[in-house]
Design a protein around this motif. Structure first.
Motif, PDB file in Angstrom:
ATOM      1  N   ASN A  57      -1.550  -0.326  15.153  1.00  0.00           N
ATOM      2  CA  ASN A  57      -2.851  -0.883  15.495  1.00  0.00           C
ATOM      3  C   ASN A  57      -3.379  -1.939  14.515  1.00  0.00           C
ATOM      4  N   GLU A  58      -2.852  -1.965  13.305  1.00  0.00           N
ATOM      5  CA  GLU A  58      -3.387  -2.881  12.296  1.00  0.00           C
ATOM      6  C   GLU A  58      -2.498  -4.095  12.101  1.00  0.00           C
ATOM      7  N   GLU A  59      -3.088  -5.145  11.559  1.00  0.00           N
ATOM      8  CA  GLU A  59      -2.324  -6.350  11.246  1.00  0.00           C
ATOM      9  C   GLU A  59      -1.415  -6.082  10.049  1.00  0.00           C
ATOM     10  N   ARG A  60      -0.305  -6.786  10.029  1.00  0.00           N
ATOM     11  CA  ARG A  60       0.687  -6.600   8.969  1.00  0.00           C
ATOM     12  C   ARG A  60       0.110  -6.907   7.586  1.00  0.00           C
ATOM     13  N   ALA A  61      -0.718  -7.935   7.475  1.00  0.00           N
ATOM     14  CA  ALA A  61      -1.289  -8.302   6.175  1.00  0.00           C
ATOM     15  C   ALA A  61      -2.145  -7.166   5.607  1.00  0.00           C
ATOM     16  N   GLU A  62      -2.923  -6.522   6.458  1.00  0.00           N
ATOM     17  CA  GLU A  62      -3.754  -5.404   6.009  1.00  0.00           C
ATOM     18  C   GLU A  62      -2.877  -4.217   5.598  1.00  0.00           C
ATOM     19  N   LEU A  63      -1.831  -3.965   6.357  1.00  0.00           N
ATOM     20  CA  LEU A  63      -0.914  -2.874   6.014  1.00  0.00           C
ATOM     21  C   LEU A  63      -0.217  -3.147   4.684  1.00  0.00           C
ATOM     22  N   GLU A  64       0.147  -4.404   4.439  1.00  0.00           N
ATOM     23  CA  GLU A  64       0.799  -4.764   3.173  1.00  0.00           C
ATOM     24  C   GLU A  64      -0.129  -4.495   1.996  1.00  0.00           C
ATOM     25  N   LYS A  65      -1.426  -4.763   2.158  1.00  0.00           N
ATOM     26  CA  LYS A  65      -2.397  -4.492   1.094  1.00  0.00           C
ATOM     27  C   LYS A  65      -2.462  -2.992   0.812  1.00  0.00           C
ATOM     28  N   ARG A  66      -2.471  -2.208   1.878  1.00  0.00           N
ATOM     29  CA  ARG A  66      -2.522  -0.751   1.703  1.00  0.00           C
ATOM     30  C   ARG A  66      -1.250  -0.224   1.053  1.00  0.00           C
ATOM     31  N   VAL A  67      -0.105  -0.801   1.416  1.00  0.00           N
ATOM     32  CA  VAL A  67       1.162  -0.393   0.797  1.00  0.00           C
ATOM     33  C   VAL A  67       1.141  -0.729  -0.692  1.00  0.00           C
ATOM     34  N   GLU A  68       0.575  -1.872  -1.055  1.00  0.00           N
ATOM     35  CA  GLU A  68       0.489  -2.248  -2.474  1.00  0.00           C
ATOM     36  C   GLU A  68      -0.399  -1.263  -3.242  1.00  0.00           C
ATOM     37  N   THR A  69      -1.471  -0.811  -2.611  1.00  0.00           N
ATOM     38  CA  THR A  69      -2.325   0.204  -3.235  1.00  0.00           C
ATOM     39  C   THR A  69      -1.548   1.493  -3.469  1.00  0.00           C
ATOM     40  N   VAL A  70      -0.746   1.883  -2.491  1.00  0.00           N
ATOM     41  CA  VAL A  70       0.085   3.085  -2.634  1.00  0.00           C
ATOM     42  C   VAL A  70       1.091   2.884  -3.767  1.00  0.00           C
ATOM     43  N   ASN A  71       1.672   1.711  -3.859  1.00  0.00           N
ATOM     44  CA  ASN A  71       2.644   1.444  -4.922  1.00  0.00           C
ATOM     45  C   ASN A  71       2.000   1.516  -6.306  1.00  0.00           C
ATOM     46  N   GLU A  72       0.734   1.142  -6.417  1.00  0.00           N
ATOM     47  CA  GLU A  72       0.023   1.300  -7.687  1.00  0.00           C
ATOM     48  C   GLU A  72      -0.130   2.778  -8.031  1.00  0.00           C
ATOM     49  N   LYS A  73      -0.420   3.586  -7.019  1.00  0.00           N
ATOM     50  CA  LYS A  73      -0.532   5.028  -7.242  1.00  0.00           C
ATOM     51  C   LYS A  73       0.830   5.636  -7.602  1.00  0.00           C
ATOM     52  N   ILE A  74       1.889   5.102  -7.001  1.00  0.00           N
ATOM     53  CA  ILE A  74       3.239   5.575  -7.331  1.00  0.00           C
ATOM     54  C   ILE A  74       3.551   5.263  -8.797  1.00  0.00           C
ATOM     55  N   ALA A  75       3.165   4.082  -9.257  1.00  0.00           N
ATOM     56  CA  ALA A  75       3.382   3.722 -10.662  1.00  0.00           C
ATOM     57  C   ALA A  75       2.629   4.684 -11.575  1.00  0.00           C
ATOM     58  N   GLU A  76       1.402   5.016 -11.216  1.00  0.00           N
ATOM     59  CA  GLU A  76       0.619   5.982 -12.000  1.00  0.00           C
ATOM     60  C   GLU A  76       1.290   7.351 -11.980  1.00  0.00           C
ATOM     61  N   HIS A  77       1.761   7.777 -10.808  1.00  0.00           N
ATOM     62  CA  HIS A  77       2.470   9.054 -10.671  1.00  0.00           C
ATOM     63  C   HIS A  77       3.682   9.087 -11.597  1.00  0.00           C
ATOM     64  N   PRO A  84      12.720  14.064 -13.577  1.00  0.00           N
ATOM     65  CA  PRO A  84      13.418  14.297 -12.299  1.00  0.00           C
ATOM     66  C   PRO A  84      12.554  14.027 -11.066  1.00  0.00           C
ATOM     67  N   MET A  85      11.247  13.913 -11.248  1.00  0.00           N
ATOM     68  CA  MET A  85      10.338  13.727 -10.116  1.00  0.00           C
ATOM     69  C   MET A  85       9.968  12.263  -9.898  1.00  0.00           C
ATOM     70  N   LEU A  86      10.551  11.330 -10.642  1.00  0.00           N
ATOM     71  CA  LEU A  86      10.252   9.913 -10.482  1.00  0.00           C
ATOM     72  C   LEU A  86      10.639   9.446  -9.086  1.00  0.00           C
ATOM     73  N   LYS A  87       9.807   8.574  -8.521  1.00  0.00           N
ATOM     74  CA  LYS A  87      10.075   8.062  -7.173  1.00  0.00           C
ATOM     75  C   LYS A  87       9.842   6.564  -7.151  1.00  0.00           C
ATOM     76  N   GLY A  88      10.534   5.883  -6.239  1.00  0.00           N
ATOM     77  CA  GLY A  88      10.467   4.437  -6.159  1.00  0.00           C
ATOM     78  C   GLY A  88       9.331   3.928  -5.282  1.00  0.00           C
ATOM     79  N   ARG A  89       9.155   2.605  -5.339  1.00  0.00           N
ATOM     80  CA  ARG A  89       8.127   1.933  -4.542  1.00  0.00           C
ATOM     81  C   ARG A  89       8.482   2.024  -3.063  1.00  0.00           C
ATOM     82  N   ILE A  90       7.466   1.786  -2.226  1.00  0.00           N
ATOM     83  CA  ILE A  90       7.682   1.804  -0.777  1.00  0.00           C
ATOM     84  C   ILE A  90       7.380   0.425  -0.206  1.00  0.00           C
ATOM     85  N   SER A  91       7.772   0.228   1.043  1.00  0.00           N
ATOM     86  CA  SER A  91       7.437  -0.985   1.778  1.00  0.00           C
ATOM     87  C   SER A  91       7.219  -0.576   3.234  1.00  0.00           C
TER      88      SER A  91
END
Length: 103
Positions: A57-77, A84-91
């Motif tokens: 339902n959403e535009e790709r540009a908006e989804l990309e912004k949300r994915v970048e926010t998640v990737n920032e949280k992944i970096a913090e995690h 052993p619990m390290l995880k990579g970025r998403i797209s």
């Protein structure tokens, strides 16, 4: 403090023997404490699911912004979790895999 489970009762003898850190972890777990990285893990999983649900339902540009926010949280995690619990970025292309990884 008085409304905590076990208030006024003596601590078990096992709490005073062995490794202090392990006993701290057991007491914290019994009290319902969750480490910061574990809270982030649950939050990231919820965000990944929400992005996946909204992907039609959403535009790709908006989804990309949300994915970048998640990737920032992944970096913090990854800064706080055990190695052993390290995880990579998403797209957007890897959302299905990310849902499985972050379960």
């Amino acid at each position: 403090m008085e409304n905590l489970k076990g208030f006024g009762k003596p601590l078990p003898k096992e709490y005073f023997s062995g490794d202090t850190f392990q006993h701290f972890q057991r007491i914290a777990k019994d009290a319902g404490y969750k480490p910061h990285w574990l809270k982030l893990q649950h939050e990231i999983f919820a965000l990944v699911q929400k992005i996946d649900e909204d992907s039609l339902n959403e535009e790709r540009a908006e989804l990309e912004k949300r994915v970048e926010t998640v990737n920032e949280k992944i970096a913090e995690h990854n800064k706080h979790c055990p190695p052993p619990m390290l995880k990579g970025r998403i797209s957007l292309e890897t959302l299905d895999r990310a849902k499985e990884i972050w379960k």
